[in-house]
Design an enzyme around this catalytic site. Structure first.
Site, PDB file in Angstrom:
ATOM      1  N   HIS A  12      -2.256   6.920   7.570  1.00 44.97           N
ATOM      2  CA  HIS A  12      -1.098   7.924   7.000  1.00 44.97           C
ATOM      3  C   HIS A  12      -1.908   9.071   6.713  1.00 44.97           C
ATOM      4  O   HIS A  12      -1.573  10.237   6.634  1.00 44.97           O
ATOM      5  CB  HIS A  12      -0.691   7.318   5.796  1.00 44.97           C
ATOM      6  CG  HIS A  12       0.384   6.489   5.898  1.00 44.97           C
ATOM      7  ND1 HIS A  12       1.671   6.854   6.438  1.00 44.97           N
ATOM      8  CD2 HIS A  12       0.508   4.951   5.615  1.00 44.97           C
ATOM      9  CE1 HIS A  12       2.371   5.883   6.420  1.00 44.97           C
ATOM     10  NE2 HIS A  12       1.980   4.770   5.802  1.00 44.97           N
ATOM     11  N   CYS A  49       6.152  -0.639   6.991  1.00 42.64           N
ATOM     12  CA  CYS A  49       5.673   0.748   6.346  1.00 42.64           C
ATOM     13  C   CYS A  49       7.002   1.142   5.639  1.00 42.64           C
ATOM     14  O   CYS A  49       8.092   1.269   5.716  1.00 42.64           O
ATOM     15  CB  CYS A  49       5.426   1.752   7.202  1.00 42.64           C
ATOM     16  SG  CYS A  49       4.852   3.365   6.540  1.00 42.64           S
ATOM     17  N   LEU A  50       6.727   1.608   4.104  1.00 43.81           N
ATOM     18  CA  LEU A  50       7.581   2.017   3.145  1.00 43.81           C
ATOM     19  C   LEU A  50       8.219   3.234   3.751  1.00 43.81           C
ATOM     20  O   LEU A  50       9.398   3.677   3.523  1.00 43.81           O
ATOM     21  CB  LEU A  50       7.161   2.082   1.927  1.00 43.81           C
ATOM     22  CG  LEU A  50       6.655   1.007   1.205  1.00 43.81           C
ATOM     23  CD1 LEU A  50       6.013   1.360  -0.255  1.00 43.81           C
ATOM     24  CD2 LEU A  50       7.702   0.056   0.997  1.00 43.81           C
ATOM     25  N   GLN A  98       2.753   9.926   1.783  1.00 48.29           N
ATOM     26  CA  GLN A  98       4.137   9.162   1.610  1.00 48.29           C
ATOM     27  C   GLN A  98       5.031   9.863   0.427  1.00 48.29           C
ATOM     28  O   GLN A  98       6.097   9.308   0.327  1.00 48.29           O
ATOM     29  CB  GLN A  98       4.047   7.765   1.784  1.00 48.29           C
ATOM     30  CG  GLN A  98       3.558   7.020   3.022  1.00 48.29           C
ATOM     31  CD  GLN A  98       3.343   5.583   2.852  1.00 48.29           C
ATOM     32  OE1 GLN A  98       2.290   5.058   2.213  1.00 48.29           O
ATOM     33  NE2 GLN A  98       4.413   4.845   3.285  1.00 48.29           N
ATOM     34  N   HIS A 132      -4.228   0.856   7.913  1.00 49.30           N
ATOM     35  CA  HIS A 132      -2.601   1.210   7.921  1.00 49.30           C
ATOM     36  C   HIS A 132      -2.563   2.586   7.217  1.00 49.30           C
ATOM     37  O   HIS A 132      -2.224   3.454   7.517  1.00 49.30           O
ATOM     38  CB  HIS A 132      -1.884   0.257   7.519  1.00 49.30           C
ATOM     39  CG  HIS A 132      -0.252   0.829   7.089  1.00 49.30           C
ATOM     40  ND1 HIS A 132       0.717   0.275   7.884  1.00 49.30           N
ATOM     41  CD2 HIS A 132       0.125   1.630   6.348  1.00 49.30           C
ATOM     42  CE1 HIS A 132       1.625   0.778   7.609  1.00 49.30           C
ATOM     43  NE2 HIS A 132       1.531   1.614   6.798  1.00 49.30           N
ATOM     44  N   GLU A 133      -3.237   2.756   5.946  1.00 48.74           N
ATOM     45  CA  GLU A 133      -3.152   3.607   4.957  1.00 48.74           C
ATOM     46  C   GLU A 133      -3.920   4.807   5.303  1.00 48.74           C
ATOM     47  O   GLU A 133      -3.677   6.006   5.312  1.00 48.74           O
ATOM     48  CB  GLU A 133      -3.599   3.410   3.568  1.00 48.74           C
ATOM     49  CG  GLU A 133      -2.612   2.167   3.021  1.00 48.74           C
ATOM     50  CD  GLU A 133      -1.283   2.335   2.909  1.00 48.74           C
ATOM     51  OE1 GLU A 133      -0.758   3.540   2.973  1.00 48.74           O
ATOM     52  OE2 GLU A 133      -0.449   1.490   3.081  1.00 48.74           O
ATOM     53  N   GLY A 186       0.915  -1.186  -0.042  1.00 47.83           N
ATOM     54  CA  GLY A 186      -0.110   0.197   0.038  1.00 47.83           C
ATOM     55  C   GLY A 186       0.854   1.079  -0.024  1.00 47.83           C
ATOM     56  O   GLY A 186       2.081   1.144   0.493  1.00 47.83           O
TER      57      GLY A 186
HETATM   58 NI    NI Z   1       2.784   3.049   5.658  1.00 46.69          NI
END
Ligand code: NI
Length: 167
Positions: free
Chosen positions: A136, A90-91, A53, A132-133, A48
């Site tokens: 963000h 997480c990226l 991000q 999770h997203e 995701g």
């Molecule tokens: Ni993330």
């Protein structure tokens, strides 16, 4: 907007801590952004990616848990059921995993890329990715769920990420 300007922001970047704005209308600009986000998600091998991000504070994210890309705009969580614990990465916080308890099933509402309103139950990994997203978009990161033990365990890595985010 060009691809060269977009890069995945790391923890420590103020973009990741802002509350993102609602999208009034999904237009050509948003569609370009969404396509770039999908490409970046695949390139980074993530499940995701949320607009903040990549430095854009709009309520947009993309998910692919191996079933093809799902595009989500202006998401809302309408109801939830059950709970499940899983290590989450997480990226924007690479190399760090935090065990997070989240609902097992969620009833969601969102717009797709054609401005069509969708209502859908998501479960398991899909529900987790959605939540999770969604975090963000509200400026929340996995480390906010970390226990003191987890944060100590990843302290060195977190310091490294933080430093890199300022570079
Ligand atoms: Ni993330």
């Amino acid at each position: 907007m060009t691809t060269t300007k977009l890069k995945i922001r790391l923890e420590g970047d103020p973009c990741l801590r802002k509350k993102s704005s609602l999208v009034d209308d999904v237009g050509p600009g948003e569609r370009i952004l969404i396509q770039l986000m999908i490409d970046m998600m695949y390139q980074a091998e993530g499940v995701g990616l949320a607009a903040p991000q990549v430095g854009v504070n709009k309520r947009i994210f993309v998910i692919d848990i191996g079933e093809g890309p799902l595009i989500i705009i202006n998401p809302k969580l309408l109801s939830k059921k059950g709970s499940q614990c899983l290590d989450e990465g997480c990226l924007s916080v690479p190399g760090v995993t935090i065990n997070i308890k989240r609902p097992e099933k969620v009833f969601t509402q969102f717009l797709d890329q054609n401005n069509k309103q969708v209502k859908r139950w998501l479960e398991g990994l899909m529900a987790r990715a959605f939540l999770h997203e969604l975090d963000h978009l509200d400026g929340k990161l996995i480390i906010d769920y970390g226990t003191a033990e987890e944060l100590t365990k990843f302290k060195e890595q977190l310091d490294k990420i933080h430093k890199k985010s300022k570079a």
